[in-house]
Design a protein around this motif. Structure first.
Motif, short mmCIF file in Angstrom:
data_model
loop_
_atom_site.label_atom_id
_atom_site.label_comp_id
_atom_site.label_asym_id
_atom_site.label_seq_id
_atom_site.Cartn_x
_atom_site.Cartn_y
_atom_site.Cartn_z
N GLY A 28 -10.32 -8.03 0.74
CA GLY A 28 -9.60 -8.12 1.47
C GLY A 28 -9.16 -7.04 2.56
N ALA A 29 -8.64 -6.05 1.10
CA ALA A 29 -8.35 -4.49 1.66
C ALA A 29 -9.39 -3.54 2.60
N LEU A 30 -10.77 -3.98 2.28
CA LEU A 30 -11.58 -3.45 2.76
C LEU A 30 -11.34 -3.91 4.53
N GLY A 31 -11.65 -5.51 4.57
CA GLY A 31 -11.44 -5.81 5.62
C GLY A 31 -9.93 -4.42 6.70
N ALA A 32 -9.41 -4.99 6.09
CA ALA A 32 -7.55 -4.59 6.62
C ALA A 32 -8.12 -3.07 7.20
N PHE A 33 -8.83 -2.36 5.72
CA PHE A 33 -8.76 -1.17 6.54
C PHE A 33 -10.07 -0.41 7.62
N ILE A 34 -10.74 -1.50 7.16
CA ILE A 34 -11.70 -1.24 8.81
C ILE A 34 -11.35 -1.20 10.05
N ALA A 35 -9.90 -2.81 9.89
CA ALA A 35 -10.13 -3.83 12.11
C ALA A 35 -8.21 -3.20 11.56
N GLY A 36 -8.01 -2.32 10.81
CA GLY A 36 -6.28 -2.28 10.26
C GLY A 36 -4.99 -3.23 11.03
N SER A 37 -5.49 -4.70 10.28
CA SER A 37 -4.88 -5.80 10.62
C SER A 37 -5.07 -7.10 8.98
N ASN A 38 -4.02 -7.47 8.54
CA ASN A 38 -4.34 -8.69 7.60
C ASN A 38 -5.19 -9.38 8.46
N THR A 39 -4.85 -10.16 10.06
CA THR A 39 -5.01 -11.53 10.80
C THR A 39 -6.24 -10.91 10.62
N VAL A 40 -7.27 -10.17 11.27
CA VAL A 40 -7.97 -9.55 11.54
C VAL A 40 -9.20 -9.81 10.40
N SER A 41 -8.92 -8.92 9.69
CA SER A 41 -9.40 -9.29 7.81
C SER A 41 -9.49 -10.90 7.37
N ASN A 42 -8.71 -11.74 7.34
CA ASN A 42 -8.53 -12.55 7.25
C ASN A 42 -9.60 -13.39 7.49
N LEU A 43 -9.80 -13.15 9.41
CA LEU A 43 -10.35 -14.03 9.88
C LEU A 43 -12.18 -14.06 9.95
N MET A 44 -12.23 -12.58 9.74
CA MET A 44 -13.90 -12.04 9.01
C MET A 44 -14.02 -12.45 7.86
N THR A 56 4.23 -2.51 13.05
CA THR A 56 5.37 -2.26 14.10
C THR A 56 6.60 -1.72 13.09
N PRO A 57 6.15 -2.06 11.65
CA PRO A 57 7.30 -1.27 11.37
C PRO A 57 7.59 0.05 11.02
N ALA A 58 5.96 0.52 10.83
CA ALA A 58 6.18 1.82 10.41
C ALA A 58 7.19 2.46 11.86
N MET A 81 -1.67 -0.63 4.34
CA MET A 81 -1.43 0.88 3.49
C MET A 81 -2.21 2.22 3.94
N ILE A 82 -3.83 1.76 4.11
CA ILE A 82 -4.48 2.63 3.95
C ILE A 82 -5.14 2.78 5.51
N ALA A 83 -4.93 1.86 6.18
CA ALA A 83 -5.58 2.05 7.60
C ALA A 83 -5.47 3.11 8.44
N ILE A 84 -6.47 3.52 8.66
CA ILE A 84 -6.67 5.03 8.93
C ILE A 84 -6.06 4.57 11.16
N HIS A 85 -6.53 3.67 11.81
CA HIS A 85 -5.39 4.00 12.77
C HIS A 85 -3.66 2.84 13.22
N ASN A 86 -3.75 2.58 11.31
CA ASN A 86 -2.20 2.55 11.29
C ASN A 86 -1.24 3.77 11.21
N VAL A 87 -1.63 4.50 10.27
CA VAL A 87 -1.48 6.10 9.72
C VAL A 87 -1.14 6.88 11.52
N VAL A 88 -2.64 6.65 12.15
CA VAL A 88 -1.78 7.74 13.05
C VAL A 88 -1.01 6.90 14.21
N ALA A 89 -0.95 5.64 14.43
CA ALA A 89 0.18 5.15 14.65
C ALA A 89 1.60 5.80 14.61
N ALA A 90 2.09 5.59 13.00
CA ALA A 90 2.90 6.16 12.51
C ALA A 90 3.20 7.20 13.11
#
Length: 564
Positions: free
Chosen positions: A461-477, A125-127, A509-518
């Motif tokens: 952890g960053a790899l997980g977020a890069f894949i999922a676009g989510s800190n929460t999902v990376s932590n879950l995985m 949401t911030p972006a 900061m480098i999650a692809i679908h976050n970049v697309v959404a922003a």
């Protein structure tokens, strides 16, 4: 097929995305369909997933795409509504009254306001809020997206009222098994969880204190008339001051209050201190920095959403309070809907469309909570703005029309991006009993670096977020993987789980679908690779610093936890 080769295959879709987007500068609308097909092919062949599960994962991704598009629509609609109501004119004027210096505006509007929105809502949401606001303030669209993505760093682990920690870490760990062992060693889960939360807060605070300065330096280097690093560095005293007044209350809230409020408290305290300081010129350079004239900007900086002041002058001048009131309502509603149990229950159970066990695949479900998602809350704020700003119905319909038109470009890209992500995440259920692709990637990293793995824990952890676009999902995985690896190499499990969360925040900061959404919120589709080439710089800073802090904590101070 051996495990190393499988792990390398798991990396292939991500490598392909990076090569096409960053290396060949393909727009995401061309690159992501290719990446999706590669991920599906690997899932069906090397991972031996059933066709039914791949299809169910794709459908789950499409449902999530709908939810993200709803957030994007709300963000664009709010901007366009404020444009037509005349509020944007007043907001721009207000920022000029605080300071005409774009670096100061970046610290206040992008960093501190963005951190508050992240703390209240999270999930990109911030972006979606900050980027269009910056465009409205006169920033190039690409600069607005870059800054909006950089906000998704320090505050993210405590975003959405602490969801990445409360849900991601707790849900990602074997809580029952760990609790049993903690009790045997004379401790308990609450103490262990508080330790993780404190280490996340302190690590972020140490690194994040320089993020406002980093944003200013990136702004002047890539979007300044002189392409200068030093023009950004010249505001270092003010930017570091702003960083300190954010991270000190942020860290104290994380250590003493828990994971729900650090980002919001840090941002609110920061705004209360920094705004009056900026007005008084405290630590602000005498030389005002601004962009070149908009006529000189390269076409690649521009989105297709324009805010032309001369087209808004027909309206009577609006007070600063009334102009900002929709954003105040947005922040208040986001917090209320996440904190108050009764309000949250109403929002999460109203206007919900849900699909359980898609195509009969257990565990693959999807839903769109139209009212609870930030998009729904932004639409409610738009309706309130219609009355508060005494708008004409024709002005509101014009805002809806413009927003719907901008949304179409983002939809096509996300239709391929998010289903690809869900295939990777859901690949843990397969005919060959292989670990999921993200876990296989993490195992390869861990086995390759050996004793220096703590340095790379945040990178996983960053790899997980890069894949999922989510800190929460990376932590879950990956939280349990980090815990198990810590025990295997004999280091603090709490620290490695903590830097998992820190790295996952940086990966946003480098999650692809976050970049697309922003990018979609400012009408800047097709240039995602250019944005990634910029945001990878602060991401590397964050991960290197997190790695160094982890190594010092573990190997110099010898920090241990109750399980050692």
């Amino acid at each position: 097929m051996n495990q190393t080769l499988l792990s390398l295959l798991a990396f292939l879709p991500l490598v392909l995305a990076a090569v096409l987007l960053v290396g060949f500068n393909w727009p995401a609308r061309r690159a992501m369909p290719v990446v999706y097909v590669s991920a599906a092919a690997i899932a069906l062949t090397a991972w031996d997933m059933t066709f039914n599960r791949v299809l169910a994962s794709t459908l789950q991704g499409l449902i999530l795409t709908g939810a993200i598009l709803w957030i994007i629509f709300g963000a664009i609609l709010l901007l366009n509504t404020l444009k037509h109501s005349g509020a944007i004119t007043a907001i721009r004027s207000g920022f000029s009254n605080i300071s005409p210096d774009r670096r100061v505006q970046t610290v206040i509007a992008a960093w501190l306001f963005g951190c508050f929105i992240e703390g209240a809502s999270g999930f990109g949401t911030p972006a979606a809020v900050a980027a269009p606001l910056l465009v409205a303030l006169g920033y190039p669209a690409m600069a607005a997206v870059m800054l909006g993505m950089m906000v998704q760093s320090t505050p993210v682990s405590f975003g959405a009222v602490g969801t990445p920690i409360v849900v991601g870490v707790s849900g990602g760990l074997d809580k029952a098994g760990i609790t049993t062992r903690l009790v045997e060693s004379g401790s308990n889960w609450d103490s262990f969880f508080r330790l993780i939360t404190s280490e996340v807060a302190l690590t972020h605070a140490t690194i994040g204190v320089l993020m406002p300065l980093f944003m200013c330096v990136m702004l002047t280097r890539f979007f300044g008339r002189n392409k200068s690093w030093t023009e950004g560095l010249s505001i270092a005293p003010f930017a570091i001051f702003a960083g300190i007044v954010f991270v000190v209350p942020y860290a104290m809230a994380g250590v003493f209050l828990g994971p729900e409020f650090p980002s919001m408290i840090g941002a609110l305290v920061g705004l209360m201190i920094v705004v009056p300081a900026a007005k008084a010129g405290f630590l602000v350079p005498r030389t005002v920095w601004d962009f070149a004239d908009a006529k000189e900007w390269p076409a690649s900086w521009m989105g297709n959403i324009e805010i032309k002041l001369d087209s808004l002058t027909a309206r009577a001048p609006m007070s600063i309070f009334l102009a900002w009131l929709p954003y105040v309502l947005l922040g208040g509603l986001l917090v209320l809907s996440r904190v108050n149990a009764d309000v949250k229950s109403f929002f999460t159970n109203t206007l919900v469309v849900a699909w359980k066990n898609l195509l009969g695949e257990t565990g693959i479900s999807g839903s769109i909570e139209f009212l609870y998602l930030p998009g729904g809350i932004m639409v409610l704020v738009v309706l309130a703005t219609f009355f508060l700003h005494r708008m004409k119905f024709s002005e509101l319909t014009a805002a809806v029309h413009e927003s719907s038109r901008t949304l179409l470009g983002a939809g096509f890209v996300l239709v391929f991006t998010i289903p690809m992500v869900r295939i990777l995440i859901n690949s843990g259920v397969n005919m060959s009993e292989l670990p999921s692709m993200p876990r296989a990637m993490a195992q390869l990293v861990a086995s390759s670096v050996g004793d220096v793995y703590p340095f790379f824990a945040s990178w996983v952890g960053a790899l997980g977020a890069f894949i999922a676009g989510s800190n929460t999902v990376s932590n879950l995985m990956l939280a349990q993987f980090q815990f198990d690896t810590a025990e295997l190499i004999g280091v603090s499990s709490a620290m490695l789980v903590a830097v998992q969360a820190v790295g996952a925040a940086a990966g946003n900061m480098i999650a692809i679908h976050n970049v697309v959404a922003a990018s979609a919120t400012v009408g800047l589709l097709g240039r995602e690779g250019e944005t990634l080439r910029m945001t990878v710089i602060p991401t590397l800073y964050y991960l290197v610093m997190a790695g160094l802090i982890t190594m010092v904590v573990i190997h110099v101070f010898g920090i241990r936890d109750a399980l050692m």
